[in-house]
Design a protein around this motif. Structure first.
Motif, PDB file in Angstrom:
ATOM      1  N   ARG A 172       0.827  -1.209   0.000  1.00 34.68           N
ATOM      2  CA  ARG A 172       0.000   0.000   0.000  1.00 34.68           C
ATOM      3  C   ARG A 172       0.864   1.263   0.000  1.00 34.68           C
ATOM      4  O   ARG A 172       0.441   2.306  -0.498  1.00 34.68           O
ATOM      5  CB  ARG A 172      -0.926   0.024   1.219  1.00 34.68           C
ATOM      6  CG  ARG A 172      -1.905  -1.124   1.295  1.00 34.68           C
ATOM      7  CD  ARG A 172      -2.881  -0.914   2.460  1.00 34.68           C
ATOM      8  NE  ARG A 172      -3.484  -2.162   2.890  1.00 34.68           N
ATOM      9  CZ  ARG A 172      -4.490  -2.771   2.282  1.00 34.68           C
ATOM     10  NH1 ARG A 172      -5.015  -2.229   1.196  1.00 34.68           N
ATOM     11  NH2 ARG A 172      -4.979  -3.908   2.745  1.00 34.68           N
ATOM     12  N   THR A 232       2.218   2.682  -3.836  1.00 40.77           N
ATOM     13  CA  THR A 232       1.392   3.203  -4.928  1.00 40.77           C
ATOM     14  C   THR A 232       1.769   4.619  -5.328  1.00 40.77           C
ATOM     15  O   THR A 232       1.428   5.071  -6.421  1.00 40.77           O
ATOM     16  CB  THR A 232      -0.094   3.170  -4.532  1.00 40.77           C
ATOM     17  OG1 THR A 232      -0.271   3.902  -3.314  1.00 40.77           O
ATOM     18  CG2 THR A 232      -0.566   1.734  -4.322  1.00 40.77           C
ATOM     19  N   ARG A 233       2.499   5.326  -4.483  1.00 37.21           N
ATOM     20  CA  ARG A 233       2.916   6.700  -4.809  1.00 37.21           C
ATOM     21  C   ARG A 233       4.149   6.716  -5.714  1.00 37.21           C
ATOM     22  O   ARG A 233       4.511   7.763  -6.251  1.00 37.21           O
ATOM     23  CB  ARG A 233       3.231   7.478  -3.522  1.00 37.21           C
ATOM     24  CG  ARG A 233       4.349   6.851  -2.707  1.00 37.21           C
ATOM     25  CD  ARG A 233       4.651   7.618  -1.422  1.00 37.21           C
ATOM     26  NE  ARG A 233       5.624   6.929  -0.600  1.00 37.21           N
ATOM     27  CZ  ARG A 233       6.923   6.954  -0.787  1.00 37.21           C
ATOM     28  NH1 ARG A 233       7.429   7.626  -1.817  1.00 37.21           N
ATOM     29  NH2 ARG A 233       7.742   6.312   0.022  1.00 37.21           N
ATOM     30  N   GLN A 277      -3.210  -7.110  -6.093  1.00 36.66           N
ATOM     31  CA  GLN A 277      -4.471  -6.372  -6.033  1.00 36.66           C
ATOM     32  C   GLN A 277      -4.263  -4.954  -5.520  1.00 36.66           C
ATOM     33  O   GLN A 277      -4.814  -3.991  -6.066  1.00 36.66           O
ATOM     34  CB  GLN A 277      -5.462  -7.102  -5.133  1.00 36.66           C
ATOM     35  CG  GLN A 277      -6.832  -6.432  -5.049  1.00 36.66           C
ATOM     36  CD  GLN A 277      -7.768  -7.182  -4.123  1.00 36.66           C
ATOM     37  OE1 GLN A 277      -7.358  -7.726  -3.112  1.00 36.66           O
ATOM     38  NE2 GLN A 277      -9.041  -7.201  -4.482  1.00 36.66           N
ATOM     39  N   VAL A 278      -3.454  -4.808  -4.480  1.00 31.41           N
ATOM     40  CA  VAL A 278      -3.167  -3.473  -3.938  1.00 31.41           C
ATOM     41  C   VAL A 278      -2.507  -2.591  -4.984  1.00 31.41           C
ATOM     42  O   VAL A 278      -2.885  -1.429  -5.176  1.00 31.41           O
ATOM     43  CB  VAL A 278      -2.266  -3.581  -2.685  1.00 31.41           C
ATOM     44  CG1 VAL A 278      -1.725  -2.208  -2.288  1.00 31.41           C
ATOM     45  CG2 VAL A 278      -3.033  -4.191  -1.522  1.00 31.41           C
ATOM     46  N   SER A 282      -2.542  -2.860  -8.206  1.00 31.72           N
ATOM     47  CA  SER A 282      -3.276  -2.720  -9.465  1.00 31.72           C
ATOM     48  C   SER A 282      -3.915  -1.346  -9.623  1.00 31.72           C
ATOM     49  O   SER A 282      -4.278  -0.948 -10.734  1.00 31.72           O
ATOM     50  CB  SER A 282      -4.364  -3.796  -9.559  1.00 31.72           C
ATOM     51  OG  SER A 282      -5.380  -3.585  -8.582  1.00 31.72           O
ATOM     52  N   THR A 283      -4.045  -0.603  -8.542  1.00 28.21           N
ATOM     53  CA  THR A 283      -4.665   0.724  -8.597  1.00 28.21           C
ATOM     54  C   THR A 283      -3.687   1.808  -9.017  1.00 28.21           C
ATOM     55  O   THR A 283      -4.092   2.950  -9.223  1.00 28.21           O
ATOM     56  CB  THR A 283      -5.252   1.095  -7.223  1.00 28.21           C
ATOM     57  OG1 THR A 283      -4.194   1.141  -6.252  1.00 28.21           O
ATOM     58  CG2 THR A 283      -6.283   0.061  -6.775  1.00 28.21           C
ATOM     59  N   SER A 284      -2.406   1.464  -9.123  1.00 29.73           N
ATOM     60  CA  SER A 284      -1.397   2.467  -9.452  1.00 29.73           C
ATOM     61  C   SER A 284      -0.877   2.268 -10.875  1.00 29.73           C
ATOM     62  O   SER A 284      -0.158   1.296 -11.144  1.00 29.73           O
ATOM     63  CB  SER A 284      -0.223   2.397  -8.466  1.00 29.73           C
ATOM     64  OG  SER A 284       0.761   3.348  -8.811  1.00 29.73           O
ATOM     65  N   PRO A 285      -1.202   3.179 -11.802  1.00 24.97           N
ATOM     66  CA  PRO A 285      -0.764   3.023 -13.196  1.00 24.97           C
ATOM     67  C   PRO A 285       0.742   3.196 -13.377  1.00 24.97           C
ATOM     68  O   PRO A 285       1.285   2.814 -14.417  1.00 24.97           O
ATOM     69  CB  PRO A 285      -1.535   4.128 -13.926  1.00 24.97           C
ATOM     70  CG  PRO A 285      -1.813   5.163 -12.880  1.00 24.97           C
ATOM     71  CD  PRO A 285      -2.016   4.408 -11.607  1.00 24.97           C
TER      72      PRO A 285
END
Length: 266
Positions: free
Chosen positions: A120, A123-124, A139-140, A142-145
Motif C-alpha cells: 500500500r 502506490t505513490r 491487487q493493492v 493494481s490501482t497504481s498506473p
C-alpha cells in the motif's frame, strides 16, 4: 491464586485464566503475549507465568512473542486468521520498509498480510517494477498506473492467497532485482526465516535468490519463533524491519550476524 483487578472486575483465578489462554491459542493458532494479556485482563508477567505452567503440562508451546499449540511447526495460519493480528505493528513496519524503495527500483515481494500492508505504501512511486506471487500484493498495486506488476505463475495456495510450486519458482529464475521483501512465520538468529509449508518455502527462496538484498518484514510475534522449513539463512538476510516489542536478545544476535535492524516504534 488470582489477579486483583484495579477497575473493579472480580479477580480472575489462575485455572480460569489459563483455560481462556488455551481457548485463544486453539482459536488462532498463534497468539502474542500482549494479546493474551489484554484478553484475560492480566499483566504480561502473570500471563508469562501461565504460559510456563501450560507448557510444562504439554498444552502449548511457549516462545518469545507468545504461544502456539503443540505441533504448530507444521501448521500454516490462513489469511483470515492473520489479517487482524498486530495491525498497528504491521502498519508501522510497512511505513518503515517503504523508505527502502526508490522510484525506478525493481523489487520482488512475497506473500503475507505485512507485505500486503507494505505494498500500500508503494502506490505513490513511479517507474517501479514489482514481481510477486501474492494475489493480495498484486491487487493493492493494481490501482497504481505507474507501478508495473508482474505475477509469477504457479498453483494457488488458498490459505495465503499466493502462487506456489515449480511454475512459480521457474518464473523467478534469471531475474535480478534490487531487493526482495518477504515475510514468513518465524525468524531466529540460528536458522533465519522459516515457514511451515515446503511449497511456500521454495518460492520464498526463489524470491530471495532473485535479489541483491533481502529485507524481512516481521512483527514481534514472529521473532524468536522457529518453524519447520528454513527459507532464508541468517547470513542471507540484509535488513530486518520489525517493531519495538520484538525480543531484544534475538535482535542483538541478528545484528551481530550482520543484519541491519529497522525497528518501528508503536
Amino acid at each position: 491464586m488470582s489477579d486483583t483487578q484495579s477497575d473493579g472486575r472480580r479477580p480472575v483465578f489462575a485455572a480460569e485464566r489459563r483455560q481462556r489462554i488455551i481457548e485463544l491459542v486453539r482459536a488462532n493458532g498463534a497468539v502474542s503475549l500482549r494479546e493474551l494479556a489484554q484478553a484475560v485482563h492480566s499483566s504480561e508477567v502473570t500471563v508469562r507465568r501461565d504460559l510456563r505452567a501450560l507448557e510444562s503440562e504439554g498444552l502449548l508451546n511457549r516462545h518469545h512473542g507468545g504461544a502456539t499449540l503443540p505441533g504448530e511447526l507444521s501448521r500454516e495460519a490462513g489469511y483470515t486468521q492473520k489479517v487482524s493480528l498486530e495491525s498497528a505493528e504491521k502498519a508501522a513496519i510497512a511505513d518503515l520498509a517503504g523508505a527502502l524503495v526508490e522510484d525506478g527500483d525493481a523489487i520482488v515481494i512475497g506473500p503475507g498480510t505485512t507485505t500486503q500492508e507494505f505494498a500500500r505504501r508503494l502506490t505513490r512511486h513511479s517507474e517501479l517494477a514489482v514481481v510477486t506471487n501474492s494475489l493480495l500484493v498484486a491487487q493493492v498495486l493494481s490501482t497504481s498506473p505507474r507501478v508495473e506488476v508482474m505475477l509469477t505463475g504457479g498453483t494457488l495456495r488458498g490459505p495465503i492467497l499466493a502462487l506456489v510450486g515449480s511454475a512459480a519458482e521457474h518464473s523467478l529464475a534469471g531475474l535480478r532485482v534490487r531487493r526482495a521483501f518477504i515475510s514468513g512465520n518465524g525468524l531466529t538468529a540460528e536458522r533465519g526465516l522459516s515457514t511451515p509449508n515446503m511449497q511456500v518455502a521454495g518460492v520464498d527462496r526463489a524470491l530471495a535468490g532473485a535479489a541483491e538484498e533481502v529485507v524481512v518484514l516481521a512483527d514481534h510475534t514472529k521473532i524468536g519463533v522457529d518453524t519447520m522449513v528454513q527459507t532464508v539463512a541468517p547470513d542471507r538476510i540484509d535488513h530486518l524491519v520489525t517493531d519495538d516489542a520484538a525480543p531484544r536478545d534475538v535482535l542483538d544476535d541478528l545484528s551481530a550476524r550482520g543484519v541491519r535492524l529497522h525497528v518501528a516504534e508503536i
